[in-house]
Design a protein around this motif. Structure first.
Motif, PDB file in Angstrom:
ATOM      1  N   THR A 458       0.064   1.137  10.545  1.00 55.95           N
ATOM      2  CA  THR A 458       0.883   1.894   9.650  1.00 55.95           C
ATOM      3  C   THR A 458       1.952   0.952   9.021  1.00 55.95           C
ATOM      4  N   LYS A 460       4.995   0.694   6.243  1.00 50.33           N
ATOM      5  CA  LYS A 460       5.916   1.599   5.395  1.00 50.33           C
ATOM      6  C   LYS A 460       6.537   0.288   4.435  1.00 50.33           C
ATOM      7  N   GLN A 489       5.313   2.947  -0.636  1.00 54.11           N
ATOM      8  CA  GLN A 489       4.021   3.669  -0.247  1.00 54.11           C
ATOM      9  C   GLN A 489       4.042   3.370   1.098  1.00 54.11           C
ATOM     10  N   GLU A 490       3.234   3.948   1.948  1.00 52.83           N
ATOM     11  CA  GLU A 490       2.704   4.023   3.321  1.00 52.83           C
ATOM     12  C   GLU A 490       1.277   3.920   3.473  1.00 52.83           C
ATOM     13  N   ALA A 491       0.667   3.054   4.052  1.00 55.56           N
ATOM     14  CA  ALA A 491      -0.647   2.797   4.307  1.00 55.56           C
ATOM     15  C   ALA A 491      -1.138   2.432   5.912  1.00 55.56           C
ATOM     16  N   ARG A 492      -2.061   2.995   6.156  1.00 47.07           N
ATOM     17  CA  ARG A 492      -2.572   2.647   7.334  1.00 47.07           C
ATOM     18  C   ARG A 492      -3.590   1.816   7.311  1.00 47.07           C
ATOM     19  N   LEU A 493      -3.802   0.637   7.975  1.00 46.83           N
ATOM     20  CA  LEU A 493      -4.918  -0.529   7.670  1.00 46.83           C
ATOM     21  C   LEU A 493      -5.197  -0.957   9.083  1.00 46.83           C
ATOM     22  N   ASN A 499      -4.625  -4.779   1.775  1.00 47.26           N
ATOM     23  CA  ASN A 499      -4.250  -3.764   0.973  1.00 47.26           C
ATOM     24  C   ASN A 499      -3.799  -4.163  -0.288  1.00 47.26           C
ATOM     25  N   VAL A 501      -2.008  -3.928  -3.661  1.00 48.90           N
ATOM     26  CA  VAL A 501      -1.303  -2.993  -4.462  1.00 48.90           C
ATOM     27  C   VAL A 501      -1.174  -3.594  -5.870  1.00 48.90           C
TER      28      VAL A 501
END
Length: 618
Positions: A458, A460, A489-493, A499, A501
């Motif tokens: 994850t 942040k 943003q916050e993403a789980r990869l 990712n 953007v």
């Protein structure tokens, strides 16, 4: 008297010849002096390459002595001195360990002579000298100094006492009597002695045991009678009421060294867990050595060791690839004529009469007898197309520990005025004694990763691209205007997943028309009377974020294993039994204390498990 006149001349000539001879000798010796230092240095290099440290030291020492101000010779001399001393110390240690104290002393003395700053060599000279004196006096090499005696005492310290019953066979027992009689009976069956606290008042209990080990039998009796026991020797236990557990229970001490703690905060986190889970109150941390010293019951220390091994793992790490792509597209079209919008009528001078042709002047008439001319402005036709693409690519790579913040700044630091002050208390002109702070302008990235056990991360993220777009004057101070595009943003990869953007887009389009009214609207012919400008500008920022896990938490079956820790009030561990017993030890009837003559002899024995040492019930 000619001979007397020749003698002073002869002396003068002799002195002059001696002077020139001395000058010649000095001239010839100087390069030899320099060559001697270089040759000695070369010998040192060859000896050093062959690991002949003593020869290298002597050669470098000679070169340094000849030219002490040459830094090359000085550094080589100091390094060879240290290497030669270390080699002699190593040889001396081997000889000392083989009890060859005289030869060892010679090696240590040689090391101290070569390098007086070698502290180990000086200490070993003193130590081996003492050993030689003891050897001459017939004293064993073990040593009897207070320090060595204390070290031997520390090495001889033992851990928790383990019961060693004899025989070690399963016990079968059925009794209804006071608890002290039950303890004594089990003690006789297991070949151990039982001592009781003077304040203990035994209660009547009924116990029934079927083929249990000695320790399990003692634990069952302790649970039934609300007592506790602890071993005081391999063949004796001490029994007291459960209310005196804290006063009478054995304590042990152990120091744990954490291999992966990075500071005081990590140690305090582990200590907080130990105190909360195991009710440990005597805890001491040492941040210098990353160690935790605990004092508690043997069962508490065993559980503490398991918890520390569960927590003391290498921190997870991740490498984050950041690709920053800035694309600028500028499309401009300029078609048409720059038509005149004004003219000037002026009198015709005498000098201008002959220059009127080809000058853009037209004679338009006479006003009050004065000839007048009209200035016709020039016309310009433009047909221009401009199309440009700009790409800026940056590929930084960040390696960061789990839950730690990584910061990346690519760009410039621009000063921004934040205020002004004066020491006199009277307002002064702006810009005097002005305070500034620096603003990071460019690509600013802040990422905090959290690594999950499923090879996922994850992120942040705070992504920002900024640049100066102009200037503004505020209070006589010119300040830059900073254009900014920012996304959080916050993403789980997954590991290796990209990712993207995108969409941080600045799109501007401008249309302008300059020319004569009505005529500019005529299709096609309107370009003769007007000019059309179209400017389309796109500026887009694209971020590609890719995490790569370097190290993840390794959770083993041992970490996930369920452990029986006793009751809520008392911690007590149960250990695995290595082998199953085959024959009962004794069988007795109710209300009949067993006696040595009434016990059944064992037919076999099993290897007992490690004792917990607390005697507390599970």
């Amino acid at each position: 008297m000619p001979q007397f006149r020749f003698f002073p001349a002869f002396i003068k000539s002799l002195a002059l010849r001696r002077f020139f001879s001395l000058l010649l000798i000095l001239t010839l010796c100087f390069p030899a002096y320099s060559d001697d230092a270089s040759a000695a240095f070369g010998r040192g290099v060859r000896a050093d390459s062959q690991r002949q440290y003593d020869a290298a030291f002597e050669a470098y020492k000679q070169a340094y002595t000849l030219k002490p101000r040459d830094p090359k010779y000085l550094s080589a001399y100091l390094m060879s001195r240290s290497s030669a001393a270390i080699e002699h110390v190593k040889s001396g240690e081997k000889l000392r360990d083989s009890n060859k104290f005289q030869e060892a002393l010679a090696e240590f003395q040689k090391a101290a002579e070569i390098d007086p700053t070698n502290f180990v060599a000086s200490e070993e000279v003193r130590r081996v000298s003492v050993l030689l004196k003891r050897q001459a006096a017939g004293i064993p090499a073990g040593g009897t100094t207070p320090d060595e005696q204390l070290a031997r005492q520390a090495d001889s310290l033992e851990g928790p006492i383990q019961l060693e019953p004899s025989p070690d066979s399963p016990i079968t027992l059925r009794m209804t009597t006071t608890a002290d009689n039950v303890y004594k009976t089990i003690g006789k069956l297991g070949g151990i002695n039982v001592l009781f606290d003077l304040d203990y008042k035994p209660q009547r209990i009924t116990i029934e045991l079927n083929e249990v080990t000695l320790e399990d039998a003692l634990k069952m009796v302790a649970m039934e009678s609300k007592t506790f026991w602890r071993p005081i020797s391999p063949t004796a236990i001490f029994v007291a009421a459960d209310g005196k557990r804290k006063e009478q229970e054995s304590n042990v001490m152990k120091t744990f060294y954490l291999q992966n703690a990075s500071g005081t905060a990590d140690l305090q986190e582990v200590v907080g867990t130990l105190k909360g889970m195991l009710d440990l109150t005597r805890v001491q941390t040492n941040a210098t050595h990353s160690s935790i010293t605990l004092r508690g019951t043997p069962d508490q220390i065993v559980l503490a060791e398991k918890l520390i091994s569960d927590f003391d793992k290498p921190k997870s790490e991740v490498i984050i690839d950041v690709a920053v792509l800035e694309v600028n597209r500028d499309h401009m079209t300029n078609i048409g004529s720059t038509v005149p919008t004004s003219t000037t009528i002026s009198p015709l001078t005498a000098t201008g009469v002959g220059a009127i042709a080809g000058s853009g002047l037209v004679k338009v008439g006479t006003i009050a007898g004065t000839p007048m001319t009209l200035q016709i402005p020039s016309d310009e036709f433009t047909y221009l197309l401009t199309d440009s693409d700009t790409k800026v690519l940056q590929r930084p790579e960040i390696r960061v520990i789990n839950d730690a913040k990584a910061t990346l700044r690519i760009g410039s630091r621009i000063p921004i005025a934040t205020g002004s002050f004066t020491t006199g208390g009277v307002s002064t002109a702006a810009g005097v004694n002005t305070q500034f702070q620096y603003l990071d302008v460019g690509v600013n990235i802040d990422i905090t990763p959290h690594i999950h056990s499923e090879n996922e991360v994850t992120l942040k993220m705070s992504l920002e691209v900024s640049s100066p777009t102009g200037n503004a004057t505020i209070g006589d101070i010119t300040q830059p205007i900073i254009g900014q595009r920012r996304i959080e943003q916050e993403a789980r990869l997954r590991d290796g997943e990209v990712n993207l953007v995108a969409g941080i887009l600045n799109d501007s389009e401008t249309h302008s028309l300059t020319g004569y009214p009505w005529l500019a609207k005529i299709p096609i012919l309107g370009y003769l009377f007007a000019r059309t400008e179209k400017d389309h500008n796109q500026d887009e920022i694209v971020f590609a974020i890719t995490p790569h896990i370097v190290r993840a938490d390794r959770i083993t079956d041992e970490n996930l294993r369920l452990v029986d820790v006793g009751t809520g009030a008392n911690i007590g561990l149960r250990f695995k039994v290595p082998a199953k017993a085959t024959a009962p030890n004794s069988t007795t009837g109710p209300d009949s204390p067993a006696s040595p003559n009434g016990t059944n002899k064992p037919s076999g024995a099993t290897q007992r498990p490690p004792a917990s040492g607390t005697g507390s019930n599970p």
